[in-house]
Design a protein around this motif. Structure first.
Motif, PDB file in Angstrom:
ATOM      1  N   ARG A  22       0.505   3.726   2.058  1.00 48.28           N
ATOM      2  CA  ARG A  22       0.852   4.034   3.449  1.00 48.28           C
ATOM      3  C   ARG A  22       2.105   3.259   3.865  1.00 48.28           C
ATOM      4  O   ARG A  22       3.001   3.791   4.507  1.00 48.28           O
ATOM      5  CB  ARG A  22      -0.311   3.676   4.375  1.00 48.28           C
ATOM      6  N   GLU A  23       2.141   1.977   3.508  1.00 49.59           N
ATOM      7  CA  GLU A  23       3.342   1.194   3.813  1.00 49.59           C
ATOM      8  C   GLU A  23       4.573   1.793   3.133  1.00 49.59           C
ATOM      9  O   GLU A  23       5.653   1.872   3.735  1.00 49.59           O
ATOM     10  CB  GLU A  23       3.146  -0.267   3.387  1.00 49.59           C
ATOM     11  N   TRP A  57      -4.476   3.079   4.684  1.00 50.63           N
ATOM     12  CA  TRP A  57      -4.011   3.262   3.297  1.00 50.63           C
ATOM     13  C   TRP A  57      -3.542   4.669   3.052  1.00 50.63           C
ATOM     14  O   TRP A  57      -2.997   5.019   2.082  1.00 50.63           O
ATOM     15  CB  TRP A  57      -5.140   2.890   2.338  1.00 50.63           C
ATOM     16  N   THR A  71       0.846  -1.202   0.000  1.00 52.95           N
ATOM     17  CA  THR A  71       0.000   0.000   0.000  1.00 52.95           C
ATOM     18  C   THR A  71       0.880   1.249   0.000  1.00 52.95           C
ATOM     19  O   THR A  71       2.069   1.205   0.336  1.00 52.95           O
ATOM     20  CB  THR A  71      -0.876   0.052   1.270  1.00 52.95           C
ATOM     21  N   ARG A 124      -0.667   0.920   9.223  1.00 50.34           N
ATOM     22  CA  ARG A 124      -2.042   0.451   9.065  1.00 50.34           C
ATOM     23  C   ARG A 124      -2.815   1.457   8.231  1.00 50.34           C
ATOM     24  O   ARG A 124      -2.535   2.653   8.251  1.00 50.34           O
ATOM     25  CB  ARG A 124      -2.717   0.318  10.425  1.00 50.34           C
TER      26      ARG A 124
END
Lengths: 366, 366
Positions: free
Chosen positions: B72-73, B366, B70, B364
């Motif tokens: 976010r990751e 997105w 993702t 955690r």
């Protein structure tokens, strides 16, 4: 957290959790009307949405207080509700010390089914100088928590009444096992009535008549008035609804107020459309619908998310000639809204197709 | 986020996510040794733990960069890794604009399987003035994403090579369907070798020989060297492991470094112990173990969490005379660690039985 200005749906990163506020308001009106008509207290379970904002709307619509399952939920809901029921055993020193640190204005009640839990609670309440209400938890067939017999209920209620710093308020049960399709509910209801009646008779015979008899869940919500003695109901899902609730016939598909906005990210495998909503956005919860899967499209409920991995949802388009392209967006109604909401940091609140507010899912975690 | 001073386990509110750092370090050494021995690049999938801290440990142990699923990751891991692979189609304007906003020092590579995704990426990269590496995603039997034939792989690789602002770097596949018990892996491996070989031959014949051939997952981790042409592996689960990985024989039970600390909250229903770790703490992921359920006790792996509701886990103690009391604590190893970690805000990191650090599960959402 509230957004400052309206945001178009297109601006959201997907997957994104959406709440249709018109539908929420209709759901609130329906349960408020029902409970008023039948003189039941409505104490919604806020684990479903975990937001202070939606609790505030529930209270404004006539709810008498908030039900919670965790200390974190209690802490968040106590910012907007002065009457909080922890429908969960208050076991463990960390849990107890945080419960006792809730604002002194909070009228706190807890459910429990053991003398161990009662003793710990009594000690903590005494040390904190507050009085905590107690409901004796009954097992009426769910077989999860709860005392097993009328005699056990009487014994624990007596112990509660005899414990300093706690106040015996009544009994509580969760009929979560009763989720038969509407046409099969009569037998389940009869069983619930019989079991509850036996406990209430035993308590009354011992001078322990409960002021509060708390039950009720979404699947059987509209038949709560058929349970004699019930004083309050605690439906959670009902405010947002989901695919399983619609499958049970306990709401219409058009009552589903929660969906996950998703983008088509791949169509490379023939006959299949891959969405960016997988188990980390929808939750991997079994579907009660005969068509299975983990969710269905809001606008095409016959199209099912057949399987999920963490960030992929595989949409089965074998029954249709409709073929969304890579980059197109859809909205998925998950099987179980409580589990899905818990995966999102915030809920984007819609009027028609515009995001007018953003609510933080503040009560996630413990 | 790191804790200031050591905290005893007893002070934690349950459920709480625990990571045994001695076991993590042993798991890191094992995969580092294996990949060095076989001259494979190790690019761990960080979706499993979603923490910058554990990515930093992986890099310090020899990982060449981070894999993410993702944006976010990507954003979180880019704070500690200068080489990031988004093993996910970069589709949608919100996703693309955030990817392009990653630090300019980040060497970014993405996986894709469509010309739509390629065109969007090329446009975004051009506008952002950066060059993004591309791996062509292959479907080698998982049937989730990926081009279907060697000819399709050649066509998309050609299109990538011809697109400005992107750089063709090779191919990627996810053999996630290959999770047969170890004794049945030979046939699966032979199939993977044959499919991959055909694609690599076709690409080489067209002057598109891939620099990167990225595969590998935890269940087949230790046989990665048997796949000719593979240059890197992306195991995720391996650093923490879980009950399913142990059931497959891909790790020992004593390699499980993640568990959920839980408190016994009720024993009212005979033959049953209720823990405060349910589907919101363990995740409702199917178990590959013959004994089913949703997790097992770290210290008594024969004892299984038979069923879960949101905040309740029902421990089956029918096979034992051991009876934990209300208030006692146990540690549960969940079936699928990636899904469980994603439910927790933070990981409490243990040396022996003391919490020495706390890591935020920062990626955690997105």
């Amino acid at each position: 957290m509230r957004g400052m200005s309206p945001t178009p749906l297109d601006a959201l990163t997907t997957p994104a959790a959406l709440v249709d506020l018109d539908r929420v308001e209709a759901n609130l009106r329906r349960v408020a009307d029902y409970t008023r008509q039948h003189q039941l207290h409505w104490r919604p379970h806020t684990k479903t949405h975990k937001t202070a904002e939606l609790t505030r709307l529930q209270l404004a619509s006539g709810a008498v207080g908030a039900t919670v399952a965790t200390v974190r939920e209690a802490e968040v809901m106590a910012t907007v509700a002065d009457d909080v029921l922890l429908a969960y055993p208050p076991v463990g020193s960390a849990r107890l010390s945080r419960l006792m640190a809730l604002p002194s204005r909070t009228r706190l009640t807890v459910a429990l089914d053991s003398t161990e839990a009662l003793e710990g609670l009594g000690r903590a309440a005494r040390e904190a100088g507050r009085t905590v209400g107690v409901l004796v938890e009954l097992d009426l067939g769910m077989r999860r928590v709860g005392v097993q017999t009328p005699a056990d209920a009487v014994a624990l209620a007596r112990a509660v009444a005899d414990t300093k710093s706690v106040a015996y308020r009544g009994v509580i049960f969760y009929p979560g096992h009763v989720r038969a399709p509407v046409e099969q509910q009569d037998a389940a209801l009869a069983d619930q009535r019989a079991r509850l009646g036996a406990v209430l008779d035993a308590l009354s015979a011992e001078g322990l008549r409960p002021e509060v008899v708390s039950g009720g869940s979404t699947p059987m919500l509209w038949r709560s008035h058929e349970v004699p003695g019930l004083t309050e109901i605690r439906p959670g899902i009902n405010v947002l609804n989901d695919r399983n609730t619609a499958s049970l016939g306990a709401c219409a598909w058009s009552d589903c107020a929660f969906s996950v906005l998703a983008t088509v990210v791949s169509t490379a495998v023939p006959g299949q459309v891959v969405l960016d909503a997988g188990s980390k956005a929808l939750a991997k919860e079994e579907g009660l619908a005969p068509s299975g899967g983990y969710g269905a499209l809001l606008d095409r409920p016959e199209l099912v998310v057949r399987s999920v991995s963490e960030e992929h949802g595989l949409l089965d388009v074998s029954s249709t000639s409709w073929r969304p392209r890579v980059g197109e967006r859809v909205r998925v109604v998950p099987n179980h809204v409580c589990a899905a909401v818990n995966l999102h940091e915030r809920l984007h609140v819609l009027r028609k197709d515009t995001v007018t507010e953003t609510w933080e899912v503040a009560a996630r975690g413990w």
